[in-house]
Design a protein around this motif. Structure first.
Motif, mmCIF file in Angstrom:
data_model
loop_
_atom_site.group_PDB
_atom_site.id
_atom_site.type_symbol
_atom_site.label_atom_id
_atom_site.label_comp_id
_atom_site.label_asym_id
_atom_site.label_seq_id
_atom_site.Cartn_x
_atom_site.Cartn_y
_atom_site.Cartn_z
ATOM 1 N N HIS A 337 38.289 46.095 10.521
ATOM 2 C CA HIS A 337 37.882 45.848 9.135
ATOM 3 C C HIS A 337 38.093 44.395 8.768
ATOM 4 O O HIS A 337 39.095 43.808 9.118
ATOM 5 C CB HIS A 337 38.748 46.675 8.187
ATOM 6 N N HIS A 338 37.116 43.848 8.063
ATOM 7 C CA HIS A 338 37.313 42.515 7.514
ATOM 8 C C HIS A 338 38.142 42.586 6.240
ATOM 9 O O HIS A 338 38.797 41.659 5.858
ATOM 10 C CB HIS A 338 35.969 41.895 7.117
ATOM 11 N N ASN A 339 38.024 43.721 5.551
ATOM 12 C CA ASN A 339 38.515 43.747 4.176
ATOM 13 C C ASN A 339 39.860 44.450 4.019
ATOM 14 O O ASN A 339 40.280 44.751 2.914
ATOM 15 C CB ASN A 339 37.470 44.380 3.248
ATOM 16 N N PRO A 381 26.358 39.069 1.482
ATOM 17 C CA PRO A 381 27.734 39.106 1.983
ATOM 18 C C PRO A 381 28.316 37.683 1.982
ATOM 19 O O PRO A 381 27.583 36.709 2.132
ATOM 20 C CB PRO A 381 27.581 39.590 3.424
ATOM 21 N N PHE A 382 29.616 37.598 1.800
ATOM 22 C CA PHE A 382 30.297 36.295 1.769
ATOM 23 C C PHE A 382 31.614 36.456 2.521
ATOM 24 O O PHE A 382 32.319 37.441 2.315
ATOM 25 C CB PHE A 382 30.533 35.905 0.301
ATOM 26 N N PRO A 383 31.950 35.530 3.399
ATOM 27 C CA PRO A 383 33.142 35.743 4.222
ATOM 28 C C PRO A 383 34.439 35.677 3.413
ATOM 29 O O PRO A 383 34.535 34.903 2.468
ATOM 30 C CB PRO A 383 33.088 34.590 5.229
ATOM 31 N N TRP A 430 19.204 38.170 4.408
ATOM 32 C CA TRP A 430 20.461 38.935 4.447
ATOM 33 C C TRP A 430 21.596 38.105 3.859
ATOM 34 O O TRP A 430 22.425 38.595 3.102
ATOM 35 C CB TRP A 430 20.765 39.307 5.906
ATOM 36 N N GLN A 431 21.607 36.815 4.230
ATOM 37 C CA GLN A 431 22.724 35.973 3.847
ATOM 38 C C GLN A 431 22.316 34.516 3.956
ATOM 39 O O GLN A 431 21.585 34.150 4.866
ATOM 40 C CB GLN A 431 23.876 36.248 4.812
ATOM 41 N N ALA A 432 22.783 33.681 3.030
ATOM 42 C CA ALA A 432 22.464 32.255 3.093
ATOM 43 C C ALA A 432 23.632 31.445 2.561
ATOM 44 O O ALA A 432 24.390 31.906 1.713
ATOM 45 C CB ALA A 432 21.207 31.965 2.267
ATOM 46 N N SER A 502 19.990 32.014 16.396
ATOM 47 C CA SER A 502 20.116 33.453 16.144
ATOM 48 C C SER A 502 21.456 33.950 16.646
ATOM 49 O O SER A 502 22.127 33.281 17.432
ATOM 50 C CB SER A 502 18.996 34.202 16.874
ATOM 51 N N LYS A 503 21.823 35.119 16.195
ATOM 52 C CA LYS A 503 23.058 35.763 16.653
ATOM 53 C C LYS A 503 22.705 37.018 17.444
ATOM 54 O O LYS A 503 22.011 37.857 16.891
ATOM 55 C CB LYS A 503 23.917 36.138 15.461
ATOM 56 N N PRO A 504 23.181 37.268 18.647
ATOM 57 C CA PRO A 504 23.805 36.261 19.494
ATOM 58 C C PRO A 504 22.746 35.307 20.010
ATOM 59 O O PRO A 504 21.570 35.599 19.870
ATOM 60 C CB PRO A 504 24.370 37.119 20.639
ATOM 61 N N SER A 506 24.586 32.594 18.869
ATOM 62 C CA SER A 506 25.385 31.944 17.819
ATOM 63 C C SER A 506 25.979 33.021 16.922
ATOM 64 O O SER A 506 25.680 34.198 17.095
ATOM 65 C CB SER A 506 24.513 31.016 16.992
ATOM 66 N N THR A 507 26.801 32.638 15.956
ATOM 67 C CA THR A 507 27.255 33.593 14.948
ATOM 68 C C THR A 507 26.655 33.177 13.614
ATOM 69 O O THR A 507 26.043 32.115 13.510
ATOM 70 C CB THR A 507 28.799 33.622 14.838
ATOM 71 N N ILE A 508 26.820 33.995 12.609
ATOM 72 C CA ILE A 508 26.248 33.662 11.307
ATOM 73 C C ILE A 508 27.019 32.486 10.702
ATOM 74 O O ILE A 508 26.439 31.475 10.319
ATOM 75 C CB ILE A 508 26.260 34.890 10.371
ATOM 76 N N GLU A 509 28.338 32.625 10.634
ATOM 77 C CA GLU A 509 29.162 31.526 10.131
ATOM 78 C C GLU A 509 29.379 30.510 11.251
ATOM 79 O O GLU A 509 29.302 30.847 12.422
ATOM 80 C CB GLU A 509 30.530 32.062 9.662
ATOM 81 N N TRP A 510 29.689 29.260 10.853
ATOM 82 C CA TRP A 510 29.898 28.217 11.869
ATOM 83 C C TRP A 510 31.308 28.258 12.444
ATOM 84 O O TRP A 510 31.573 27.716 13.495
ATOM 85 C CB TRP A 510 29.607 26.833 11.276
HETATM 86 P P1 XMP Z 1 29.703 36.121 12.058
HETATM 87 O O1 XMP Z 1 29.988 34.707 11.701
HETATM 88 O O2 XMP Z 1 30.778 36.739 12.908
HETATM 89 O O3 XMP Z 1 29.725 36.933 10.693
HETATM 90 O O4 XMP Z 1 28.349 36.306 12.658
HETATM 91 C C1 XMP Z 1 29.286 38.264 10.525
HETATM 92 C C2 XMP Z 1 29.374 38.639 9.064
HETATM 93 O O5 XMP Z 1 30.741 38.744 8.661
HETATM 94 C C3 XMP Z 1 31.018 37.810 7.625
HETATM 95 N N1 XMP Z 1 32.359 37.296 7.879
HETATM 96 C C4 XMP Z 1 33.459 37.725 7.244
HETATM 97 N N2 XMP Z 1 33.629 38.620 6.252
HETATM 98 N N3 XMP Z 1 35.953 38.246 6.284
HETATM 99 C C5 XMP Z 1 34.872 38.860 5.764
HETATM 100 O O6 XMP Z 1 35.036 39.669 4.838
HETATM 101 C C6 XMP Z 1 35.887 37.343 7.283
HETATM 102 O O7 XMP Z 1 36.885 36.805 7.740
HETATM 103 C C7 XMP Z 1 34.563 37.070 7.784
HETATM 104 N N4 XMP Z 1 34.103 36.241 8.748
HETATM 105 C C8 XMP Z 1 32.732 36.402 8.789
HETATM 106 C C9 XMP Z 1 29.937 36.770 7.723
HETATM 107 O O8 XMP Z 1 29.732 36.098 6.492
HETATM 108 C C10 XMP Z 1 28.753 37.618 8.136
HETATM 109 O O9 XMP Z 1 28.212 38.327 7.044
#
Ligand code: XMP
Length: 511
Positions: A337-339, A381-383, A430-432, A502-504, A506-510
């Motif tokens: 879980h992220h959350n 979504p926002f990290p 999806w996300q920007a 693209s993922k994979p 790469s990942t969405i976040e840097w």
């Molecule tokens: P990546 O960068 O792994 O991200 O391709 C996949 C999705 O997860 C989000 N993300 C997070 N969400 N906590 C979160 O709640 C985190 O630590 C976290 N890291 C990445 C990311 O924005 C994307 O939607």
């Protein structure tokens, strides 16, 4: 409910979504976890698998648990497995079939194929092929290359289909699933956002009684919908905590707090940004940054939670994809879980997760049904670590400020860019977000002045679950407008790039 047994296919979740789109409750369970004694199960679907039925490590299930008792639909590997176990034959014919195919024959008198067009397009993805079906089965569909594209048992309600009805490229796949779920299994199709709200509020009232509940809000759709639902059930016994780590988007903290108050929620806002910036000082390693933010978040949240001394429950906006035990080739993996922040163990709180059965699109449907503001429901979504993972190198207030300004221009313009079909560009993505490449400088010219400043990278992806993602093909006129405005207005930035990865891989976040 319908049970979907997961043999590890990429599209198992999609089967679940389709069944839910038929307003029917379903559960995705590992292949070997069929609930034998649950009378509410009205049908079973066996998913595809990365394995061949001949692999020694292939997942096997005892079909007698359900075959002959309730309707069964095997998809791809599921169909091959049933056939193999019941006396048919599955062979490696050497050619892997992947992609579109058209049915050559189809028996539309068969309940599963009711309403099918003669040459309906289906989507194939298999290495092995069924070369003989069990003696008590009939062919119900074939393609030019696959004789047994679908088969049915004569005396028991069991079907196997070689193609994938759950993917969009199987043009009548949804009809097939509807025939199975509604006509064959007899689903009453009573699962809807409104019915979910009614039953969940009732259940929460019973479960929580007069207990006090704490909930961590993030500004995202899951935790917000969770809060509104709980508020409906227990009102002022719910206390929400919203931590500002200083790395949210421009004005986000205030906007979200206002929105929450407008929804009648009892929210405690905590501005802990000093602590976070302090602890992040000079830290450049991405994992280290994440760890510090994670640790600080738990500390701040727990300190606040402990002030609510009589709390008995911790509520979380966990949704179904966070919980599904996904199968991987190396064994069972449960998605982390992220959350989940980590509970203060001395508080002895129990967990309450009212959205744990919902997919993201269903959470949004519930949000609409609860009359929540559209902007909150449609939020990307926002990290959790916020803009910190979008700033290369160390994180400072000044860098966050620069990034907030650029990001605000980008996202607002995306909201206001209307597509040919009337929808907003924001809703098609999806996300920007923007990434500040603060470890890089390049030369530019502004007026008569030389500049030596940082680039900003724009990121936008399309995805259904963030597990895989493609870069969004944003219109050139939009990109040009955003670039001009950012360079003109945001001091410290003299170049804008667009990330086309693209993922994979790469990942969405840097970071
Ligand atoms: P990546 O960068 O792994 O991200 O391709 C996949 C999705 O997860 C989000 N993300 C997070 N969400 N906590 C979160 O709640 C985190 O630590 C976290 N890291 C990445 C990311 O924005 C994307 O939607």
């Amino acid at each position: 409910k319908i049970i979907i047994l997961d043999f590890g296919s990429q599209t198992t979740q999609l089967i679940g979504r389709r069944v839910r789109e038929l307003d029917t409750f379903c559960e995705i369970l590992p292949y070997n976890k069929f609930p034998k004694d649950d009378p509410s199960v009205i049908g079973v679907i066996l998913s595809g698998s990365p394995y061949s039925v001949h692999d020694p490590e292939a997942f096997k299930v005892d079909l007698s648990d359900f075959m002959g008792k309730i309707p069964v639909l095997g998809i791809c590997y599921g169909a091959q497995f049933i056939s193999q176990e019941c006396g048919g034959k599955v062979e490696q014919t050497g050619t892997r079939e992947y992609g579109r195919a058209n049915l050559a024959t189809v028996n539309t008198d068969n309940a599963l194929f009711k309403g099918f067009d003669e040459h309906s397009q289906v989507w194939m993805s298999h290495g092995d092929t069924i070369t003989a079906i069990p003696v008590d089965c009939d062919i119900v569909a074939s393609t030019a290359d696959v004789k047994y594209a679908a088969y049915a048992f004569r005396n028991i309600p069991v079907w196997g289909v070689q193609f994938h009805p759950e993917v969009y490229h199987s043009l009548q796949g949804f009809e097939l699933l509807k025939n199975f779920v509604v006509d064959i299994c007899g689903s009453k199709q009573s699962w809807s956002a409104a019915s979910f709200i009614d039953t969940t509020v009732e259940e929460l009232k019973n479960q929580l009684g007069n207990d006090r509940v704490i909930l961590g809000l993030s500004g995202g759709v899951d935790s917000s919908v969770c809060a509104v639902l709980l508020n409906k059930a227990i009102g002022s016994n719910l206390t929400c905590i919203f931590v500002d780590h200083g790395m949210l988007r421009k004005n986000e903290y205030n906007k979200v707090m206002e929105a929450y108050k407008g929804l009648g929620l009892n929210v405690v806002g905590v501005d802990a940004s000093d602590k976070f910036f302090n602890d992040l000082q000079g830290v450049t390693d991405p994992e280290q940054k994440r760890k510090i933010i994670g640790r600080d978040f738990v500390e701040v949240f727990n300190a606040e939670a402990k002030k609510i001394t009589d709390a008995k429950w911790l509520a979380q906006g966990t949704i179904y994809p966070d919980r599904i035990e996904s199968l991987s080739i190396t064994g069972m993996v449960i998605k982390s879980h992220h959350n989940v922040g980590g509970l203060p163990s001395d508080m002895h709180l129990q967990l309450c997760e009212p959205l744990q059965w919902l997919f993201k699109d269903e959470v949004r449907r519930v949000g609409y049904s609860l009359n929540m503001p559209e902007r909150l429901i449609k939020r990307h979504p926002f990290p959790g670590p916020g803009l910190a993972v979008r700033i290369l190198g160390d994180v400072t207030r000044e860098k966050v400020h620069i990034l907030q300004e650029a990001d605000d221009i980008y996202i607002e313009k995306m909201y206001n860019y209307i597509m040919a079909d009337g929808s907003s560009l924001y809703d098609n993505v999806w996300q920007a977000g923007c990434v500040l490449l603060s470890t890089i400088r390049s030369v530019g010219v502004m007026g008569d002045e030389r500049t030596y400043e940082h680039p900003v990278a724009l990121r936008a992806v399309t995805s259904t679950d963030a597990m895989t993602a493609d870069w969004a093909h944003l219109p050139y006129d939009f990109l040009s407008d955003v670039s001009n405005e950012i360079i003109r207005k945001v001091r410290g930035v003299n170049r804008v790039c667009y990330d086309i990865s693209s993922k994979p891989p790469s990942t969405i976040e840097w970071e």
